[in-house]
Design a protein around this motif. Structure first.
Motif, PDB file in Angstrom:
ATOM      1  N   GLN A  12     -41.207  57.688  -8.783  1.00 20.02           N
ATOM      2  CA  GLN A  12     -42.180  58.313  -7.898  1.00 20.02           C
ATOM      3  C   GLN A  12     -43.568  58.290  -8.542  1.00 20.02           C
ATOM      4  O   GLN A  12     -44.575  58.037  -7.884  1.00 20.02           O
ATOM      5  CB  GLN A  12     -41.765  59.748  -7.591  1.00 20.02           C
ATOM      6  N   THR A  14     -44.593  56.079 -10.692  1.00 20.55           N
ATOM      7  CA  THR A  14     -45.082  54.696 -10.644  1.00 20.55           C
ATOM      8  C   THR A  14     -45.694  54.413  -9.282  1.00 20.55           C
ATOM      9  O   THR A  14     -46.764  53.840  -9.159  1.00 20.55           O
ATOM     10  CB  THR A  14     -43.901  53.713 -10.877  1.00 20.55           C
ATOM     11  N   ARG A  15     -44.949  54.853  -8.241  1.00 20.91           N
ATOM     12  CA  ARG A  15     -45.442  54.626  -6.876  1.00 20.91           C
ATOM     13  C   ARG A  15     -46.797  55.279  -6.680  1.00 20.91           C
ATOM     14  O   ARG A  15     -47.717  54.711  -6.129  1.00 20.91           O
ATOM     15  CB  ARG A  15     -44.450  55.213  -5.873  1.00 20.91           C
ATOM     16  N   HIS A  16     -46.887  56.528  -7.201  1.00 23.03           N
ATOM     17  CA  HIS A  16     -48.120  57.281  -7.053  1.00 23.03           C
ATOM     18  C   HIS A  16     -49.263  56.528  -7.742  1.00 23.03           C
ATOM     19  O   HIS A  16     -50.329  56.331  -7.173  1.00 23.03           O
ATOM     20  CB  HIS A  16     -47.924  58.664  -7.672  1.00 23.03           C
ATOM     21  N   LEU A  18     -49.486  53.385  -8.517  1.00 28.15           N
ATOM     22  CA  LEU A  18     -49.834  52.128  -7.843  1.00 28.15           C
ATOM     23  C   LEU A  18     -50.607  52.376  -6.556  1.00 28.15           C
ATOM     24  O   LEU A  18     -51.528  51.655  -6.227  1.00 28.15           O
ATOM     25  CB  LEU A  18     -48.566  51.335  -7.536  1.00 28.15           C
ATOM     26  N   GLY A  19     -50.178  53.441  -5.860  1.00 31.27           N
ATOM     27  CA  GLY A  19     -50.882  53.805  -4.627  1.00 31.27           C
ATOM     28  C   GLY A  19     -52.342  54.072  -4.946  1.00 31.27           C
ATOM     29  O   GLY A  19     -53.247  53.585  -4.270  1.00 31.27           O
ATOM     30  N   PRO A 254     -43.964  49.116   4.425  1.00 28.27           N
ATOM     31  CA  PRO A 254     -44.072  49.029   2.958  1.00 28.27           C
ATOM     32  C   PRO A 254     -43.260  47.870   2.377  1.00 28.27           C
ATOM     33  O   PRO A 254     -43.678  47.244   1.403  1.00 28.27           O
ATOM     34  CB  PRO A 254     -43.521  50.376   2.483  1.00 28.27           C
ATOM     35  N   ALA A 258     -44.743  44.671   0.540  1.00 26.15           N
ATOM     36  CA  ALA A 258     -44.281  44.419  -0.834  1.00 26.15           C
ATOM     37  C   ALA A 258     -43.839  42.963  -0.987  1.00 26.15           C
ATOM     38  O   ALA A 258     -44.116  42.329  -2.012  1.00 26.15           O
ATOM     39  CB  ALA A 258     -43.139  45.372  -1.181  1.00 26.15           C
ATOM     40  N   HIS A 280     -43.670  46.234 -10.845  1.00 26.88           N
ATOM     41  CA  HIS A 280     -44.456  47.342 -10.275  1.00 26.88           C
ATOM     42  C   HIS A 280     -44.211  47.472  -8.777  1.00 26.88           C
ATOM     43  O   HIS A 280     -44.011  48.566  -8.254  1.00 26.88           O
ATOM     44  CB  HIS A 280     -45.948  47.123 -10.529  1.00 26.88           C
ATOM     45  N   THR A 284     -42.295  50.384  -6.074  1.00 29.34           N
ATOM     46  CA  THR A 284     -42.861  51.049  -4.887  1.00 29.34           C
ATOM     47  C   THR A 284     -41.857  51.112  -3.732  1.00 29.34           C
ATOM     48  O   THR A 284     -42.050  51.887  -2.803  1.00 29.34           O
ATOM     49  CB  THR A 284     -44.157  50.347  -4.386  1.00 29.34           C
ATOM     50  N   GLY A 288     -37.217  54.128  -1.845  1.00 30.13           N
ATOM     51  CA  GLY A 288     -38.120  54.476  -0.737  1.00 30.13           C
ATOM     52  C   GLY A 288     -37.318  54.652   0.548  1.00 30.13           C
ATOM     53  O   GLY A 288     -36.112  54.364   0.580  1.00 30.13           O
TER      54      GLY A 288
END
Ligand code: BCO
Length: 302
Positions: A12, A14-16, A18-19, A254, A258, A280, A284, A288
């Motif tokens: 989570q 990492t996702r944050h 990258l976002g 998403p 991706a 990376h 994401t 998900g």
């Protein structure tokens, strides 16, 4: 499942991260214009006419139309700056999955407007225009959307270059693509040669550029420039193109975005860099909503 639950907080994060990264990148893309770019933008706007129209649809597929039918959809100066604005808009369209690029009134695009070209034929302005269009078309190709050029009628010069800034190309059975640059005493300058070599290989690119060879749908398919052919007179070509594209855009935004990101990094980066990006991007989508739904459905791939 164990990996999924243990790894989640980290993923989570990492996702944050990258976002945040992609948001910053988009803000940067849209807001920072260096002074040279601002100068050429002002100059290009001295050559008005036509428009670049964008329709973002609920399906997640946008339609961008090169619209200057009185000049066979040639790019006026203001259309070049509008194209950049539309690309910017698409960079921030987070619900988007696909893009169709087409020309108005049944023909694709006849390249740059020769009236504008004559007026900025000095090397300095030519170089600036070339840089501006190169950057814009690179950003178009790098959008996290699966893009297709719908080629009806003719795609000439810069119009042929524009087709190479899309992931796919569809042609109607009577259409024609031609890199006419040599006949104009030019070579492509909007990034079309570099992209063409990657699409069809250097032998075929030489044939198309040094021979200014006309590409009809059969030859286009043979060399891998054209992905499919739409028969003229059978239905609506835009609807057919949307249907064709939907085989790749069906599903969660998403995940589709991706997919485009990992393919793009594989295409453009060194293997090590591409592998890092792939990790990376994987982070994401792993765990998900689409991934969890598929796991809950116990999907079988028969
Ligand atoms: C780095 C970028 C490099 C480039 O893109 S250089 C530009 C390359 N493109 C060209 O040289 C296209 C030149 N035009 C043509 O070959 C023909 O007009 C074309 C597109 C085959 C269409 O032929 P036809 O169907 O017979 O129609 P037509 O010639 O009467 O054209 C209709 C009207 O459109 C105009 N037009 C077409 N392409 C244009 C262009 N690129 N810039 C400015 N005006 C252009 C053409 O002049 C004509 O206008 P008008 O009716 O005479 O006022």
């Amino acid at each position: 499942m164990a990996l999924c639950s243990v790894g989640r907080p980290l993923l989570q994060n990492t996702r944050h991260a990258l976002g945040w990264f992609f948001k910053q990148k988009q803000t940067f893309c849209c807001k920072v214009h260096d002074s040279q770019e601002e100068e050429i933008r002002k100059k290009l706007q001295l050559f008005p006419g036509g428009s670049i129209d964008l329709q973002k649809q609920e399906s997640g597929i946008a339609v961008m139309t090169v619209n200057n039918p009185a000049r066979m959809n040639a790019f006026s100066g203001s259309m070049m700056t509008e194209l950049e604005e539309r690309v910017c808009e698409l960079e921030t369209w987070t619900e988007g999955k696909g893009l169709i690029v087409q020309g108005a009134a049944g023909t694709f695009c006849s390249g740059s407007d020769l009236n504008a070209v004559r007026a900025i034929s000095n090397p300095q302005d030519g170089m600036k225009m070339c840089m501006f269009m190169q950057k814009t078309l690179t950003r178009l190709l790098r959008l996290p959307l699966i893009s297709v050029a719908l080629v009806e009628g003719k795609a000439l010069g810069g119009g042929a270059e524009l087709t190479t800034a899309c992931d796919f190309r569809l042609m109607t059975s009577d259409a024609m693509i031609q890199f006419v640059h040599k006949h104009m005493g030019l070579v492509p300058g909007w990034g079309g040669a570099a992209r063409l070599v990657r699409i069809v290989g250097s032998q075929n690119a030489l044939k198309l550029l040094a021979g200014s060879r006309k590409v009809d749908p059969d030859f286009g398919k043979q060399i891998g420039l054209v992905d499919d052919v739409l028969t003229v007179g059978e239905g609506n070509t835009l609807v057919d193109t949307e249907r064709w594209l939907s085989q790749f855009t069906k599903g969660s935004a998403p995940v589709i975005r991706a997919v485009k990101k990992v393919v793009l990094s594989g295409r453009e980066l060194s293997l090590d860099e591409a592998l890092t990006t792939e990790r990376h991007v994987f982070g994401t989508v792993w765990g998900g909503p689409a991934n969890l739904e598929a796991l809950a459905r116990k999907t079988k791939h028969k």
